[in-house]
Design a protein around this motif. Structure first.
Motif: not given
Length: 63
Positions: A27-34
């Motif tokens: 699992x790759x989790x990418x944070x997006x500031x939305x």
């Protein structure tokens, strides 16, 4: 597997996202500031994240 973590979505907490960790081998989790509606408010960013993930995994997509 890619998981986009929308850090300004008050309905989805980090702990809910992290609950999927034991069930995913890679699992790759990418944070997006939305917020919750990021696919509508920032479609290019979301599409770019998905395309980058697919390209990294499968190679370039020919059009």
């Amino acid at each position: 597997m890619l998981q986009l973590a929308l850090t300004r979505d008050p309905a989805i907490r980090r702990s809910a996202l992290e609950a999927s960790d034991p069930w995913c081998d890679d699992l790759r989790r990418h944070d997006l500031p939305f917020g919750h509606w990021a696919p509508r408010s920032h479609p290019d960013v979301v599409a770019g994240e998905v395309l980058g993930h697919v390209t990294e995994r499968r190679g370039p997509i020919s059009r």
